[in-house]
Design a protein around this motif. Structure first.
Motif, PDB file in Angstrom:
ATOM      1  N   LEU A 190      -4.212  -1.332  -8.670  1.00  0.00           N
ATOM      2  CA  LEU A 190      -3.431  -0.091  -8.685  1.00  0.00           C
ATOM      3  C   LEU A 190      -4.302   1.106  -8.318  1.00  0.00           C
ATOM      4  CD1 LEU A 190      -1.322  -0.644 -11.937  1.00  0.00           C
ATOM      5  CD2 LEU A 190      -0.602  -0.977  -9.565  1.00  0.00           C
ATOM      6  N   GLY A 191      -5.579   1.074  -8.759  1.00  0.00           N
ATOM      7  CA  GLY A 191      -6.481   2.190  -8.473  1.00  0.00           C
ATOM      8  C   GLY A 191      -6.774   2.345  -6.997  1.00  0.00           C
ATOM      9  N   ILE A 192      -7.128   1.251  -6.308  1.00  0.00           N
ATOM     10  CA  ILE A 192      -7.467   1.352  -4.882  1.00  0.00           C
ATOM     11  C   ILE A 192      -6.219   1.649  -4.057  1.00  0.00           C
ATOM     12  CG2 ILE A 192      -7.268  -1.125  -4.432  1.00  0.00           C
ATOM     13  CD1 ILE A 192      -9.820   1.325  -2.862  1.00  0.00           C
ATOM     14  N   THR A 193      -5.063   1.131  -4.477  1.00  0.00           N
ATOM     15  CA  THR A 193      -3.817   1.420  -3.755  1.00  0.00           C
ATOM     16  C   THR A 193      -3.455   2.891  -3.882  1.00  0.00           C
ATOM     17  OG1 THR A 193      -3.014  -0.830  -4.174  1.00  0.00           O
ATOM     18  CG2 THR A 193      -1.386   0.819  -3.527  1.00  0.00           C
ATOM     19  N   ALA A 194      -3.421   3.386  -5.117  1.00  0.00           N
ATOM     20  CA  ALA A 194      -3.089   4.793  -5.338  1.00  0.00           C
ATOM     21  C   ALA A 194      -4.137   5.702  -4.712  1.00  0.00           C
ATOM     22  CB  ALA A 194      -2.987   5.069  -6.842  1.00  0.00           C
ATOM     23  N   GLY A 195      -5.419   5.304  -4.784  1.00  0.00           N
ATOM     24  CA  GLY A 195      -6.483   6.127  -4.202  1.00  0.00           C
ATOM     25  C   GLY A 195      -6.377   6.240  -2.696  1.00  0.00           C
TER      26      GLY A 195
END
Length: 296
Positions: free
Chosen positions: A166-171
């Motif tokens: 979720l972090g790399i996608t949202a980032g």
């Protein structure tokens, strides 16, 4: 003609270099994590990267962000791309999740990014892109098929890897939407500082902060700082600035196969026939996704 050839070479060379460099991050983590806690390792990595970039920015007289809104956007992107993504992956592996399973979980990013890019960024994802993304996911699953049969490891570690996804996608989406004009030198200082400020208290709270300063750890740390935090991250932001978010995300399908190829001679990890087939399918899938983006 020469200009066209140079541009075409850049279109191929920059993504290829990014994939190779990003893949070495798993190798560096494998070398360094036995000698330091994951949060301690990352806090030190962020601090050194930020300090080096300050020197570069001062020496090159790079422009610093003037508005607090810019600083805020850069900090949020840094927390997502560095703090949440790297923190989740490192923590997951340290809790028992196998590197292959962690790579597969994070490998869902292109599909998630493509789905969200249409809603949040207004990007059109074509049928060819969806076909390429699905083929890429199948290829990654084949590459890691033996790992999948060995179980997902610690449940908490698997959750950490999902948070990393979720972090790399949202980032990626946040960087595309709010940080398009960011200077890579000074903006990255803000991003690493934000990730470090968030990670250090957690390291102090949950880890003993001890580091085994041997040659293997020092090499892994320097590699991850210089090649990954400064090199690969900068390439990622250049690619995000130049292309659609879904198109850039499709490159992450190539990371697990590339990592497997690097780990083969270094750690003696063998490649099955299914893994070799998976690598070929992944390459075709990424080519379809990027071709579909070009036609959109």
């Amino acid at each position: 003609m020469t200009s066209r050839f140079t541009m075409h070479l850049s279109d191929i060379g920059v993504p290829a270099l990014f994939v190779v460099l990003w893949s070495t991050g798993f190798i560096g983590a494998r070398l360094g994590l036995p000698h330091a806690g994951p949060l301690t390792f990352l806090a030190l990595r962020y601090a050194i990267a930020a300090a080096l970039l300050v020197l570069v920015a001062v020496a090159m007289r790079a422009p610093w962000p003037r508005r607090m809104s810019e600083v805020g956007h850069y900090a949020v992107a840094g927390l997502l791309v560095h703090g949440v993504y790297l923190g989740g992956v490192f923590l997951g592996i340290s809790l028992g999740v196998e590197a292959g399973v962690a790579a597969l979980i994070v490998g869902l990013q292109p599909l998630l990014t493509a789905a969200l890019a249409g809603m949040l960024l207004g990007e059109r994802v074509t049928a060819w892109q969806w076909a390429g993304l699905a083929l890429g996911l199948l290829g990654v699953a084949l590459v890691l098929e033996r790992k999948l049969g060995q179980g997902p490891g610690d449940a908490l570690g698997s959750v950490a890897c999902l948070v990393a996804l979720l972090g790399i996608t949202a980032g990626t989406l946040y960087q595309k939407r709010y940080c398009g004009s960011m200077d890579l030198r000074t903006g990255s200082v803000v991003q690493f500082a934000a990730a470090g400020i968030a990670t250090l208290p957690l390291a102090l709270l949950f880890e003993d902060m001890r580091i085994d300063w041997n040659g293997e750890f020092v090499f892994a740390l320097l590699w991850l700082v210089l090649v990954l935090s400064l090199g690969a991250i900068s390439l990622l932001y250049v690619l995000i600035r130049r292309g659609a978010a879904a198109q850039v995300a499709s490159l992450f399908f190539l990371v697990p196969p590339c990592t497997a190829l690097i780990a083969w001679p270094l750690f003696g990890e063998t490649l099955s026939t299914a893994a070799l087939l998976g690598m070929a399918l992944t390459a075709v899938g990424v080519a379809l996704a990027r071709r579909g983006a070009a036609k959109a």
